[in-house]
Enzyme design. Structure first.
Site, mmCIF file in Angstrom:
data_model
loop_
_atom_site.group_PDB
_atom_site.id
_atom_site.type_symbol
_atom_site.label_atom_id
_atom_site.label_comp_id
_atom_site.label_asym_id
_atom_site.label_seq_id
_atom_site.Cartn_x
_atom_site.Cartn_y
_atom_site.Cartn_z
ATOM 1 N N ASP A 22 19.962 -111.106 -129.259
ATOM 2 C CA ASP A 22 21.227 -110.377 -129.232
ATOM 3 C C ASP A 22 21.098 -109.024 -128.524
ATOM 4 O OD1 ASP A 22 19.586 -109.683 -131.388
ATOM 5 O OD2 ASP A 22 21.258 -109.061 -132.650
ATOM 6 N N HIS A 72 15.570 -103.907 -129.099
ATOM 7 C CA HIS A 72 14.378 -104.653 -129.536
ATOM 8 C C HIS A 72 14.390 -106.019 -128.866
ATOM 9 C CE1 HIS A 72 17.170 -106.035 -132.736
ATOM 10 N NE2 HIS A 72 16.417 -107.110 -132.850
#
Ligand SMILES: [Zn+2]
Ligand SMILES: [Zn+2]
Length: 268
Positions: free
Chosen positions: A126, A122
């Site tokens: 991170d 996504h």
């Protein structure tokens, strides 16, 4: 970082608290030690202050990188490396170019099949933070087409599109990339490694030690429970479920579903 809010972490964690700030630092603490959540599993090898690598199953390795969110709070994030034949596929890049380079270098030092491709699950830092470093090394990163605009809007590097992944799963390097619906974010995908029956849930899936659903700033709460059920139904055969943050242990999907239900408005 410029877009500090666009992460998967607990907002309370970013805000800090007097109690946390006043807590004494353990004598054994080392820079990069994960706080609040854990590395993915205890027998991972620490490669550097902020990078751990460990083999989970025959073809699947897991990487954990920690990132200082401020206040010295190093927060861990998990990704994976999947080996099939003479090449490997990276799932999620770490938080930064530094992380991505450290992962690729550590992998090469182990004399493993080279990482040819990457997947970003996504648009948060991170997952996409190391895309530019990977590109410089000739490693393209792919993701949900929805991820591209969201990443760019938030000042992050963007992956290349897996066209129509919201309609049908794609297979990349022996990994099935599946869009189960909105949850943690509108674009979150999961990665299934059928050879090992391992599910990489990314930040849609919470560790059993996670006390809540984390950063809900970009979440779609109304859809979250059904999205988790879609993952549970499709991957009922999973032997290991890797959450985006924290330990691989217990029924992470069941824990996530329960928290997603609890987060629904009372009238829902
Ligand atoms: Zn996230
Ligand atoms: Zn996350």
């Amino acid at each position: 970082m410029a877009n500090g809010a666009r992460m998967c972490t607990r907002s309370a964690f970013v805000a800090g608290s007097a109690a946390v700030l006043a807590a004494p630092v353990a004598a054994s603490a080392r820079t990069g030690d994960p706080k609040e959540l854990e590395i993915a599993f205890p027998r991972m090898r620490r490669i550097a202050d902020r990078l751990w690598l460990g083999r989970l199953s025959r073809h699947v390795w897991v990487h954990t990188t920690t990132h200082d969110l401020g206040h010295g709070d190093d927060y861990p994030a998990n990704g994976a490396i999947v080996v099939h034949g003479s090449s490997a596929t990276l799932v999620d890049t770490g938080w930064s170019d530094t992380d991505a380079n450290a992962i690729v270098d550590a992998w090469a030092a182990l004399r493993m099949p080279p990482i040819a491709t990457a997947i970003a699950t996504h648009f948060h830092t991170d997952r996409v933070g190391g895309i530019d470093a990977l590109a410089k090394r000739g490693i393209p990163t792919f993701g949900n087409p929805l991820t591209i605009g969201l990443a760019l809007d938030n000042g992050h590097p963007a992956p290349r599109p897996l066209h129509d992944v919201e309609k049908h799963p794609h297979t990349v390097g022996g990994i099935e990339v599946f869009y189960p619906g909105a949850g943690h974010t509108i674009d979150n995908v999961v990665a299934w490694i059928p050879s090992d029956a391992v599910l990489f849930g990314g930040c849609l899936v919470k560790a059993t030690t996670a006390p809540d659903l984390g950063n809900l700033g970009d979440a779609v709460i109304g859809a979250y429970p059904q999205t988790v059920r879609n993952v549970m139904r499709r991957y009922a055969a999973a032997r290991h479920v890797i959450p985006g943050h924290g330990t691989i242990a217990g029924d992470a999907l069941g824990h996530t579903l329960a928290m997603a239900h609890a987060a629904l408005p009372a009238h829902a």
